[in-house]
Design an enzyme around this catalytic site. Structure first.
Site, PDB file in Angstrom:
ATOM      1  N   ALA A  99       0.820  -1.213   0.000  1.00  0.00           N
ATOM      2  CA  ALA A  99       0.000   0.000   0.000  1.00  0.00           C
ATOM      3  C   ALA A  99       0.856   1.265   0.000  1.00  0.00           C
ATOM      4  CB  ALA A  99      -0.951  -0.002   1.190  1.00  0.00           C
ATOM      5  N   THR A 100       2.016   1.211   0.624  1.00  0.00           N
ATOM      6  CA  THR A 100       2.893   2.392   0.626  1.00  0.00           C
ATOM      7  C   THR A 100       3.223   2.782  -0.813  1.00  0.00           C
ATOM      8  OG1 THR A 100       3.868   1.769   2.744  1.00  0.00           O
ATOM      9  CG2 THR A 100       5.134   3.286   1.379  1.00  0.00           C
ATOM     10  N   ASN A 160      -6.161   3.423  10.403  1.00  0.00           N
ATOM     11  CA  ASN A 160      -5.442   2.291  10.983  1.00  0.00           C
ATOM     12  C   ASN A 160      -5.405   2.330  12.509  1.00  0.00           C
ATOM     13  OD1 ASN A 160      -3.862   4.437   9.572  1.00  0.00           O
ATOM     14  ND2 ASN A 160      -2.253   3.733  10.934  1.00  0.00           N
ATOM     15  N   HIS A 172      -1.049  -7.917   3.007  1.00  0.00           N
ATOM     16  CA  HIS A 172      -0.708  -8.404   4.356  1.00  0.00           C
ATOM     17  C   HIS A 172      -1.605  -7.860   5.460  1.00  0.00           C
ATOM     18  CE1 HIS A 172       1.517  -5.046   6.423  1.00  0.00           C
ATOM     19  NE2 HIS A 172       1.648  -4.614   5.199  1.00  0.00           N
ATOM     20  N   THR A 178       9.432  -6.932 -12.464  1.00  0.00           N
ATOM     21  CA  THR A 178       8.958  -8.310 -12.541  1.00  0.00           C
ATOM     22  C   THR A 178       7.911  -8.555 -11.471  1.00  0.00           C
ATOM     23  OG1 THR A 178      11.084  -9.038 -13.386  1.00  0.00           O
ATOM     24  CG2 THR A 178       9.686 -10.735 -12.394  1.00  0.00           C
ATOM     25  N   CYS A 219       7.289   5.668  18.756  1.00  0.00           N
ATOM     26  CA  CYS A 219       8.687   5.839  19.110  1.00  0.00           C
ATOM     27  C   CYS A 219       9.398   6.605  18.005  1.00  0.00           C
ATOM     28  CB  CYS A 219       9.330   4.472  19.265  1.00  0.00           C
ATOM     29  SG  CYS A 219      10.371   4.378  20.692  1.00  0.00           S
TER      30      CYS A 219
HETATM   31  C1  LIG Z   1      -0.412  -0.709   6.582  1.00  0.00           C
HETATM   32  C2  LIG Z   1      -0.907   0.500   5.928  1.00  0.00           C
HETATM   33  C3  LIG Z   1      -0.220   1.064   4.840  1.00  0.00           C
HETATM   34  C4  LIG Z   1       1.093   0.503   4.346  1.00  0.00           C
HETATM   35  O1  LIG Z   1       0.928  -0.719   3.691  1.00  0.00           O
HETATM   36  P1  LIG Z   1       2.204  -1.568   3.249  1.00  0.00           P
HETATM   37  O2  LIG Z   1       1.652  -2.631   2.371  1.00  0.00           O
HETATM   38  O3  LIG Z   1       2.773  -2.114   4.517  1.00  0.00           O
HETATM   39  O4  LIG Z   1       3.137  -0.672   2.547  1.00  0.00           O
HETATM   40  C5  LIG Z   1      -0.760   2.169   4.231  1.00  0.00           C
HETATM   41  N1  LIG Z   1      -1.909   2.713   4.663  1.00  0.00           N
HETATM   42  C6  LIG Z   1      -2.593   2.212   5.693  1.00  0.00           C
HETATM   43  C7  LIG Z   1      -3.862   2.853   6.130  1.00  0.00           C
HETATM   44  C8  LIG Z   1      -2.110   1.096   6.372  1.00  0.00           C
HETATM   45  O5  LIG Z   1      -2.789   0.622   7.413  1.00  0.00           O
END
Ligand SMILES: *Cc1c(COP(=O)(O)O)cnc(C)c1O
Length: 402
Positions: free
Chosen positions: A70-71, A150, A200, A239, A326
């Site tokens: 997602a990042t 989150n 994940h 890839t 942290c």
């Molecule tokens: C975990 C999360 C991300 C990052 O996802 P990754 O797949 O770990 O890069 C982005 N946005 C939200 C709201 C998340 O909870």
């Protein structure tokens, strides 16, 4: 060990792992290899996963761009729209409680000459729709508002935001990482044009995610952020992570079948956890509007108890997150809770419980007991709690700097 940190990451579902394994051994092909069966098998598997994922969110498989998570999807959407639509304007609107992947991508956009408006949230954690409307100008190219938060599980008013964007003719992007695979998410119905999510957080493997990019009415394009072989319709070279994508697909298929029953079960457990803790302990508060929340998340502040310290009382047995982050130098209160007006002290006093598919009722019973004991223990040791119990108005106390 009891795992109540499913918003940080979910354990992979064993059914997901089973479908991935052949793609490390018997079928190790590169999905872009066109001239032998290994490549064809890999490509077919990727196509199938793309369909499984598209079905989960009710879109066309061609609208799914695979990324590393997602990042990356957030970065691709925000920087990619900023670059692609630079002739239309340079203004992006987001909000202060977004994930760092969105906020930091927006900061980069500012460095690249863009302008970003960061909308505040109200005390209940939701944005003010009138403020959003007022913030849109003729230079606005994108509104980026997360689906579910989150830290608090709060669900923003997606449909209303979509309608405003439609009316004003600007693109609407949403980081839906915490919602996809947990509740029914339908970007087309909500007027969302770009949507980031990740495997994940929905019982799939780490390191694979996706960006939904609307293909028709309007046809949206993003500038690639990585140069290379022109994979994924030219928007994301590299890839493809075939085993990861296969697992992501399987996770989507399972979610489609099971998310409704998971959500019902988990909301009951979450409510039990929340209600029992609030009944057992005085001076606790649930953060965020409970009517607009994901079913498996609870964020609670325990007044006059420091969250990190509270976690130490059961650290070996329960995994969850506190409202303190942290940084290199110190513990900072969660910027999400602070933006909601929770206050530094109460933010430091908060814990986030995030339940998941593998959470059992016994886990919740154990957590209720451990947290109740932990809070009582911390308060028994606390001179501030004692003063509070004696009726001292703590806001009138002048604390010395020593
Ligand atoms: C975990 C999360 C991300 C990052 O996802 P990754 O797949 O770990 O890069 C982005 N946005 C939200 C709201 C998340 O909870």
């Amino acid at each position: 060990m009891i795992y109540l940190d499913n918003n940080a990451t979910t354990p992979a579902d064993p059914r997901v792992v089973d479908t991935m394994i052949p793609f490390f051994y018997e079928n190790p092909g590169n999905a872009a290899s066109r001239n032998h069966p290994y490549g064809w098998v890999a490509e077919e598997a990727v196509d199938y996963a793309r369909e499984q994922i598209a079905n989960l969110i009710h879109v066309d498989p061609k609208e799914i761009i695979f990324t590393s998570g997602a990042t990356e999807a957030d970065n691709l959407a925000i920087k990619g729209v900023f670059e692609m639509y630079s002739r239309k304007g340079n203004h992006i609107i987001t909000c202060t409680t977004e994930h760092k992947a969105v906020l930091d991508a927006c900061k980069k956009v500012e460095k690249m000459g863009g302008e970003v408006t960061y909308l505040d949230v109200k005390g209940d954690g939701l944005i003010d729709l009138d403020e959003l409307k007022a913030a849109i100008t003729d230079k606005t190219v994108l509104v980026s508002i997360m689906y579910a938060n989150n830290e608090t599980g709060l669900i923003q008013p997606m449909k209303e935001i979509g309608e405003i964007c439609e009316e004003k003719g600007v693109l609407f992007m949403s980081d839906a990482t915490q919602a996809v695979g947990k509740i029914d998410v339908n970007p087309k119905e909500l007027g969302i044009h770009l949507m980031a999510f990740t495997s994940h957080k929905m019982y799939g493997p780490k390191g694979v995610g996706a960006l939904f990019v609307n293909r028709k009415n309007p046809r949206v394009k993003v500038t690639a952020q990585m140069d290379g072989g022109g994979h994924e319709r030219g928007m994301r070279s590299g890839t493809l992570n075939v085993p990861g994508i296969v697992g992501f697909g399987k996770a989507a298929e399972i979610a489609m079948k099971e998310m409704k029953q998971d959500a019902e079960r988990l909301s009951k457990l979450r409510d039990k956890l929340e209600q029992t803790l609030l009944a057992n302990l005085e001076e606790c508060e649930v953060n965020g509007n409970p009517a607009h929340r994901m079913p498996h998340v609870s964020n609670i502040s325990f007044k006059h108890v420091e969250g990190e310290g509270l976690m130490m009382t059961f650290n070996q047995n329960i995994a969850l997150s506190s409202g303190s982050a942290c940084t290199s130098a110190s513990l900072e209160p969660s910027y999400v809770l602070v933006a909601m007006g929770v206050g530094d002290e109460l933010a430091h006093s908060s814990l986030r419980f995030s339940l998941g598919r593998f959470t059992k009722e016994e886990d919740i019973d154990y957590a209720i007991e451990a947290v109740t004991k932990g809070v009582n223990h911390m308060r028994d040791l606390s001179p501030i709690w004692e003063m509070y119990k004696e009726g001292v108005d703590l806001s009138s106390v002048e604390w010395s700097e020593h």
